[in-house]
Design a protein around this motif. Structure first.
Motif, PDB file in Angstrom:
ATOM      1  N   VAL A   1      21.075  39.777 -25.063  1.00  0.00           N
ATOM      2  CA  VAL A   1      21.938  38.655 -24.966  1.00  0.00           C
ATOM      3  C   VAL A   1      22.681  39.059 -23.574  1.00  0.00           C
ATOM      4  O   VAL A   1      22.796  40.413 -23.376  1.00  0.00           O
ATOM      5  N   SER A   2      22.686  38.215 -22.553  1.00  0.00           N
ATOM      6  CA  SER A   2      23.603  38.607 -21.351  1.00  0.00           C
ATOM      7  C   SER A   2      24.644  37.495 -21.156  1.00  0.00           C
ATOM      8  O   SER A   2      24.447  36.422 -21.423  1.00  0.00           O
ATOM      9  N   VAL A   3      25.744  37.955 -20.585  1.00  0.00           N
ATOM     10  CA  VAL A   3      26.985  37.317 -20.509  1.00  0.00           C
ATOM     11  C   VAL A   3      26.621  36.192 -18.970  1.00  0.00           C
ATOM     12  O   VAL A   3      26.285  36.489 -18.236  1.00  0.00           O
TER      13      VAL A   3
ATOM     14  N   ILE B   1      11.924  33.223 -26.727  1.00  0.00           N
ATOM     15  CA  ILE B   1      13.232  32.501 -26.615  1.00  0.00           C
ATOM     16  C   ILE B   1      13.698  32.732 -25.217  1.00  0.00           C
ATOM     17  O   ILE B   1      13.827  33.870 -24.813  1.00  0.00           O
ATOM     18  N   ASN B   2      14.254  31.719 -24.510  1.00  0.00           N
ATOM     19  CA  ASN B   2      15.295  32.000 -23.304  1.00  0.00           C
ATOM     20  C   ASN B   2      16.119  30.777 -23.137  1.00  0.00           C
ATOM     21  O   ASN B   2      16.126  29.688 -22.702  1.00  0.00           O
TER      22      ASN B   2
ATOM     23  N   ASP C   1      14.131  36.564 -25.785  1.00  0.00           N
ATOM     24  CA  ASP C   1      13.351  37.210 -26.713  1.00  0.00           C
ATOM     25  C   ASP C   1      11.806  37.109 -26.307  1.00  0.00           C
ATOM     26  O   ASP C   1      11.383  35.917 -26.584  1.00  0.00           O
ATOM     27  N   SER C   2      11.057  38.238 -25.799  1.00  0.00           N
ATOM     28  CA  SER C   2       9.679  37.934 -25.443  1.00  0.00           C
ATOM     29  C   SER C   2       8.849  38.462 -26.710  1.00  0.00           C
ATOM     30  O   SER C   2       9.076  39.972 -26.697  1.00  0.00           O
ATOM     31  N   PHE C   3       8.185  37.835 -27.459  1.00  0.00           N
ATOM     32  CA  PHE C   3       7.192  38.272 -28.564  1.00  0.00           C
ATOM     33  C   PHE C   3       6.305  39.028 -28.282  1.00  0.00           C
ATOM     34  O   PHE C   3       5.741  38.518 -27.300  1.00  0.00           O
TER      35      PHE C   3
END
Length: 299
Positions: free
Chosen positions: A199-201, A165-166, A136-138
């Protein structure tokens, strides 16, 4: 065959009468490759514990096979070129469905105040996956961001952080993690506050539904300012030809920045030869005078 994850069930490759199929057998081990003769037909059979087969089809010549084979549904021919380095390689892969949602519970937000996002990353598929990533790049309008993650939903994640968030998360089937992110909105921000989480798997797995891998929240920014003014010359009695000095203070108690504020002071005829100056007093958001000085009334 190359196996990127341990699997059981229909995990053996065999060639029978020119047809290659996935058949029951022991667990696959990495490092092996399988080649096929020219014109061999590949059929992938359905099985219960392995989600899909990913093929390295770079050396297959017409027709070009798909990048992945859905179990029980694909049947195609290919030509094997032969020679070293031209092996046809299949990789078993887990299939799941990750999803994400994001909401701050409001449709309008005030610059100078905060919004709190709830971000939920979930595994709604049948197989657990590890080393998935939530990002999440704010936007710049979020002048300060702090976040925390709650793994009470059965997944695992980092505890907390600041800024973007990373985060690497593990999600067994049917579990989720919940992020709470607080965005302090810049008092001078305007327009919309838009933010997207994704989200990435992790490696060795396929996500069957990319459409629920991103979630956005958009709020309309509604600036709210509280502008005030005061004026005092410090005396209660004045005589003709006295020189009076007025202090005029214009303030904004927020929470948002006030832009384009017009200050007007029309002098009465008894006051002559007036001159004025303006000084911006910090700290504050963006504080500035329209003009540094002037003569006569103020406008």
């Amino acid at each position: 065959l190359n196996s990127s994850v341990p699997v059981t069930g229909y995990d053996q490759l065999r060639v029978v009468n020119g047809s290659a199929s996935i058949d029951a057998g022991s667990m696959l081990t990495g490092g092996a490759t399988t080649t096929f003769a020219d014109g061999t037909s590949l059929v992938v059979l359905e099985q219960a514990t392995m989600g899909a087969i990913i093929g390295n089809f770079g050396n297959a010549v017409p027709p070009s096979p798909p990048a992945s084979i859905a179990l029980g549904s694909d049947d195609f021919d290919f030509d094997y070129l032969g020679g070293d380095g031209n092996d046809f390689v299949l990789t078993p892969s887990l299939v799941t469905d990750l999803s994400i949602s994001k909401d701050d519970g409001v449709s309008e937000a005030t610059p100078g105040e905060s919004v709190v996002y709830t971000i939920v990353a979930a595994n709604i598929g049948a197989y657990g996956t590890t080393s998935n990533t939530v990002t999440d790049s704010f936007p710049p309008a979020c002048s300060n961001v702090s976040w925390s993650c709650d793994d009470a939903g059965g997944g695992t994640c980092s505890g907390s952080g600041t800024g973007d968030i990373n985060d690497s998360i593990d999600l067994p089937a049917g579990t989720h993690v919940t992020y709470t992110a607080t965005c302090d909105i810049d008092p001078g921000a305007s327009g919309n506050l838009a933010n997207t989480a994704s989200v990435s798997v992790g490696d060795g797995a396929l996500d069957t539904n990319a459409g629920n891998d991103e979630a956005s929240d958009v709020d309309t920014l509604v600036p709210t300012a509280n502008v005030g003014i005061s004026k005092d010359d410090g005396v209660v009695i004045a005589a003709p030809e006295d020189v009076l000095t007025y202090t005029i203070t214009v303030s904004n108690s927020g929470p948002s920045a006030a832009v384009g504020v017009n200050v007007v002071d029309t002098l009465p005829p008894d006051l002559g030869n007036a001159s004025w100056s303006c000084e911006a007093v910090l700290p504050g958001p963006v504080t500035a005078c329209g003009n540094a000085s002037g003569s006569g009334g103020i406008d």
